[in-house]
Each structure stands twice: as structure tokens, then as C-alpha cells.
Write a protein that holds these residues in place. Structure first.
Motif: not given
Length: 240
Positions: A76-82
């Protein structure tokens, strides 16, 4: 031109997403079980799966406990989702089978191919000027021949007569599920600013161009559809 910043998964939209998805997407919670059931029919006990746009970790939460031999790469490009997906894997005690990657799929450089991939609620955030094609090509390039791709997305052709009916019904659906007031209005503004709608014919054209053969629709509700696809030829690389 759509605004890619309308949906900030590292900000307030990411904070709202888990509740929002379960409330406004018809059949969202059951979707993951249906996806798992189809994958179980097609995959071996030691399958390797690519989770594209891993978000809040629903694939890991649903698939990993049910199939202890499956291994996952979640991107995922979103750190919070990772971070959210990594937390789900740790909570379930499956982190040894789940690798998380803060990246776009086309940036993954791993020494193996996948037996299956999930692309759930990803394509509609991308403009239809090559980015959607690049996404599906980047998935197909990483698949074994005969590999399975589970695609689920918000879609529709705004120029067709059905679209206003289905869009209005979708808003009513949100309200019937109790998603009203400021949250709903904020979502509608984001949808208008950031979603690049295309019709089902365009979705399937993109998939075919990537070397993915349609098996069948397997899920649907209002403007959402799930398709099961098979990787049957080398993908045509999309530059840019």
C-alpha cells in the motif's frame, strides 16, 4: 482532472475508512468471505498471494487464519494503511507469513511470482489516463500463468442513463445504513473530487490488455462489482 489528494489514507480519510467501508459498500463484510471461498477452490495449501492496497488488513484478517499455509505480500502506498495491516497480522500471530510493503505495486521487486492477487477498492482512485492500466499490468506481470486475480471496484459510466439512478440509490443506501450528516456530506464531496469512474466495459478492457481473462462476475451491489480473472498471457507493459 480528478484530485488525488481527495482521499488521504494517511490522514482523516484513513481514520474513517474501516467504519465507512462497512457502512456504505453493499455486501462489504461478506465480500471477503466470498473471495476467500473462491480462492480456496483454486489455490494450493502453500499459495503465495499479493494483496494490492492492503488498507485496514481485511484480507489478512479473513484469509490468514483460515489457510495456515498461505503466504502474503501486502502492499500500500499509504504508510498508515501498511501499519494497520502489520498490526492486524501481529494481533493474529501470522506476521511470519505476512510481509508488508510501503510501496506501489509496480515498485515491488521480489524474486518470485504469485498464485493469486486481490485488488479490492483500488482502481477507482486512479485516473483513466494510463494509471488504471499500469496497475493491472503491474499485477499481471507478477503472477504465475493461470494465476487468479480477484478485482472488486466502484465503477460506472456517468454518461449512461443508469448512472444517476444507481448513484442516487447508493446515497439512499448509505442513509439506510445510518451513514448521514456531516460524514456523508464529506464523503460525497470526496467522491465528486477524487473518483475516476469508468464503465464495466472499460474495466474489462483494461484487464484484458493486462493479460487477464474474465472468468465471471462473482459479487455486486449498486455501483460495486467483483470479478474473478485468470492470468493467461504475458502482460503488455505500460510506461509512465
Amino acid at each position: 482532472m480528478k484530485d488525488p489528494a481527495a482521499f488521504n489514507f494517511d490522514g482523516d480519510y484513513g481514520d474513517e475508512y474501516k467504519e465507512l467501508a462497512g457502512r456504505v459498500i453493499p455486501g462489504y463484510n461478506e465480500l471477503f468471505l466470498a473471495t476467500l471461498a473462491l480462492l480456496q477452490e483454486r489455490l494450493a495449501e502453500n499459495a503465495r498471494i499479493l494483496v494490492v492496497g492492503c488498507g485496514t488488513g481485511r484480507e489478512i484478517e479473513t484469509f490468514a487464519p483460515a489457510e495456515p499455509g498461505w503466504r502474503f505480500d501486502a502492499v500500500d502506498p499509504a504508510l498508515e494503511m501498511v501499519r494497520c495491516t502489520a498490526s492486524v497480522a501481529e494481533h493474529l500471530g501470522v506476521q511470519d507469513r505476512v510481509s508488508v510493503h510501503h510501496a506501489y505495486t509496480h515498485d515491488l521487486d521480489l524474486p518470485y511470482k504469485y498464485d493469486a492477487a486481490t485488488v479490492i477498492n483500488v482502481m477507482h482512485f486512479l485516473p483513466d489516463g494510463g494509471a488504471k492500466d499500469r496497475l493491472m499490468c503491474s499485477v499481471a506481470e507478477r503472477m504465475h500463468p493461470g494465476g487468479t486475480v480477484m478485482l472488486f471496484d466502484l465503477h460506472g459510466d456517468p454518461t449512461r442513463p443508469y448512472f444517476p439512478l444507481y448513484y442516487s440509490a447508493w446515497i439512499r443506501f448509505m442513509e439506510l445504513r445510518g451513514y448521514r450528516g456531516a460524514k456523508k456530506e464529506r464523503l460525497l464531496k470526496r467522491l465528486a473530487a477524487g473518483i475516476a469512474y469508468v464503465g464495466e466495459d472499460r474495466v474489462l478492457e483494461i484487464c484484458s490488455g493486462a493479460g487477464l481473462r474474465l472468468i465471471r462476475r462473482y459479487w455486486g451491489g449498486l455501483l460495486y462489482t467483483g470479478w474473478i480473472l485468470e492470468c493467461n498471457k504475458p502482460a503488455v507493459k505500460v510506461s509512465g
